[in-house]
Write an enzyme that holds these catalytic residues in place. Sequence first.
Site, PDB file in Angstrom:
ATOM      1  N   GLU A 218      54.201  49.315  43.107  1.00 46.67           N
ATOM      2  CA  GLU A 218      53.696  49.172  41.750  1.00 46.67           C
ATOM      3  C   GLU A 218      52.988  50.402  41.191  1.00 46.67           C
ATOM      4  O   GLU A 218      53.003  50.623  39.981  1.00 46.67           O
ATOM      5  CB  GLU A 218      52.741  47.968  41.688  1.00 46.67           C
ATOM      6  CG  GLU A 218      53.407  46.635  41.984  1.00 46.67           C
ATOM      7  CD  GLU A 218      54.491  46.310  40.977  1.00 46.67           C
ATOM      8  OE1 GLU A 218      54.233  46.424  39.760  1.00 46.67           O
ATOM      9  OE2 GLU A 218      55.615  45.967  41.404  1.00 46.67           O
TER      10      GLU A 218
ATOM     11  N   SER B 140      73.917  -9.330  45.878  1.00 43.22           N
ATOM     12  CA  SER B 140      73.674 -10.222  47.014  1.00 43.22           C
ATOM     13  C   SER B 140      72.492  -9.809  47.883  1.00 43.22           C
ATOM     14  O   SER B 140      72.120 -10.566  48.791  1.00 43.22           O
ATOM     15  CB  SER B 140      74.932 -10.308  47.879  1.00 43.22           C
ATOM     16  OG  SER B 140      75.974 -10.950  47.158  1.00 43.22           O
TER      17      SER B 140
END
Length: 746
Positions: free
Chosen positions: A143, A432
Site C-alpha cells: 500500500e 401422509s
Amino acid sequence: MAETGGRHRSLVADRRPAATTSSKGKKAAKPAPARTGSGGPRKPKRGLISGALVGLMQLFYRVIWGIAWRTTTVVLLILGVATFYFFSQLPEYTALLDGRNRGSVTMYDRHGEVFAWRGETYGGNVTADSVSPNLRNAIIATEDRRFYNHLGVSPRGVASAVRINLSQGRGPLEGNGGSTITQQVAKLLCLGVKYDPKQWKTEAAYENDCRSGGVWRKVKEIPYALAMEFKYTKSQILTIYLNRAYLGAGARGFEAAAQRYFGVPAKDVNPSQAAMLAGLLKAPSLYAPTNNLKRSQDRAATVLALMHEQNYLTDAQYAEALAHPATLSDAAQARAGGYFADWVMDSLPEFLAKGTTEDVRIETTLDQRLQIAAEQALQDVFERKVKDSSAAEAAVIVMSSDGAVRAMVGGRKTKVSGAFNRATQAMRQTGSTFKPFVYAAALDLGWTPDTQVLDAPLTINVKGSGPWSPKNYTNNYRGSIPLWLALAHSINTATVRVAQSVGLDAVRKVATDFGFASSLAAGPAVALGVSESTLLEMTGAYAGILNGGSSVKPYGLTELKLKGDDAPLFGADGGIGERVISEKAARELIWMMRQGVLQGTSRRADLKGHEVAGKTGTTQAARDAWFIGFTADYVTGVWMGYDDNRPLTGVTGGGLPAEIWHEVMTRVEAGEPSTPLPMADPSEWRGMGAPTGPNATPGEAWQAGDPIPEGGVPVVNGQLVKPAPAPKKQETLGDKINDLLQSLTQ
C-alpha cells in the site's frame, strides 16, 4: 638646479604624442574606446522590436512570479489553517480503532466453534507492534512503501498513479489514486464526518460517500492527512488502519479477518496468510477468499512478489510462501449453517440482532459435522438423480428428540445468507406425513396396532360440501386390516375411518399439541394431510413421538451474552413440553412406523446397522413430497417440491425424499453405535404365539397384492399370514348329482 624660496612644482610626466603612421608606411595606434559617464563601455543600442520583446518577457516574468508566490502563500496559509483545524478536532487515536456504528453477532456451535457471523465483526484492538511482522510488512510493501518517509502525502505516488491511469486509458484520477496509508486512514475516518441517519439513509450510503473519489475529496484529504501526521506517530496511524480496514465477509479489521479466514489471531499469520490479507485491501469483496479462493491466492502472490522485491522476504521465504499459498480454515471453507444462522437471527429481538449496537455472542445447538453431512447428502442426490435443468428444491432438518436443531438446509444453494428458507418459511401441505397423528390419537384411546380397520371404498357426506370419496394411491383395497398395516402402506380409506372413529377433534388436538401450529382443515380430509405446515414444525412433531409422547418446541439458541459479559441475557426458548399421548401409545406408534420402513412405503430409508422408523408423504398431484423419520439418536425431516407449487414429475415421498433421508442419515450415523428404537414389543398387546386372525396358520407370509380373504388378513406374532386353506371335503355320489342338478337349473 633646484629653486629656492618658492613653491615646489609637482612632478608630471610629459604627455606623449599620439602614434601616427610614419612616412615609412606604419599604421598609427587605435584610439582608446570612448568611456561612458561611469567610466565603463557604452551598451550597444537594441532595435525597436527586440527591445519590445525583451520588455514584454520581463513584464510577464514579473507578473507570473508575483502571482505564483502570492498564490503559494495563500495556499500554504489555507493549508495551514485547515491542517490546524483538523488537528484540533482529532481525538486520541485509541478512540478511532472501532468505528462501527452497529455491533455484530457471532454464533458458536454446540462444541464452542464459530460458524457464522452477522453484521461487521470486530476482532478486538490490535496495534502495529502486536500483529505479525509478516502482516505489517505486507501492508507497507503493498500500500505505501514510503510510509515511514513522508508527511502523509506522496507527490511521487500521485504522479505515478496519474501516469498509470493515463497509460491505461482512464482519467488522471480514475483507478489508481496514489494514496498513502495516512490518506487511506483519512478516508476510513470519513475526514472526521460522523454518520448521521438524517443525512444518509443507510450506513452503506454513508460509507460509499466517504470512499468516493474526485478532485475535491483528494484536496480535503491533504490537510487531514497532514494533521494526522502531526497528531499521531506512524505506529499509531498504522494501528488505526489495522483496526478499521474492511476486509470482506463482514470482517472489520485485520484481527477479525485473520480469525474469519484462517482461524488464527493476527499476531500468528505466516507470510502467505499475511499476503492474502493485505491483498484484500484493493477490493475486499472481490478478493475475499470465501468468495473465490483461487483469485485471492493469485492476488496474494502479487503481494508476496512486492515483499520479496522490497527485501521483506528472503529468496527461501518467498519460494516457500509461493509453494504453500494460504487456505481457508475448516469453518470458513465449509461456510455451513447459513440457513440456521438466519433462523436464529429471526428469532431474536431486533435490538439484539440486526439493530444491535453491542457485540453479541450466541451459543447454539448446531453441529457442524451434521450440517455438512446434510448439505453434502442433498447435493449428492441431486447430482445423481435430478436433471441439471430442474428447478426443484429441497429442505432438510436434523433434530434431537428434545427439539434441539442440529442441522438445517433451506434449499439447494447452501452457501447463502438471507435467502428464502424452505425449512422454516415454506408453508406446504403435509400429505401422509400427517397420518401418524391420526393413529396416535387412536392408540392413546386404547386401540392397539393389531386393531382391525376396513380398507374399502368410502363415501362421506361433508356438510356444506357434499359427498367426499377418498381414494387409495394404488386404487386397490385390502379389506379388514390391522392398524399397523394401514399406516405402513399409507392406506387412505383406512386412515379416514380411524379418524372418523376416534373423532376429528381428537386428531386435531393431538396434532396441535405435538406442535402443528398452523390451522387445521375442518373436514375429514384433515386426516390425509391437506393442512399446511413447515418442515420445522413437522420434524418437531415427530421428535415428540420419539421422546415418548411429549411435545417439543424446536430451538437453536442455548445462550446469549454481550461480548465481555459473563452473565447471559437469556437462554434456550424451547425444548420438551407437555405430554401429548401416553408413553405406551408412543412406543406402539414407533413400532408401527418401523413396519413402514421394513415392509411399507418407507423401505428406501432403511439404514444398515440402525433401526429406523418413519413416514412418507405425497400431496395432491405430487406438489410436495416428504419423508420424516428417526433413529434412536436423531429425527430428520426432508421436503421436496417446487417454489411455484407446480407438480413434481415421478416423485413421491418414498422416492427421492426417502433417498435424501437415507444419504443424510448414513453420514450422520457414520461411526455411531447402534441404539435400538424405544418401541413397544408386539408381545405387549398380543398373546405369545397365539393367532389373532381367523384360520391363521404360521409360516407362509402374506404379501401385498395377495387376495384379501373374508374377515381380513390374519396376524401371527406380528406377521401377516395367509389363511389356512379349508380342508378338502370328500365328495360323494349324492354331492355330484346335486351339483349336476344345480347346474341344469341355472
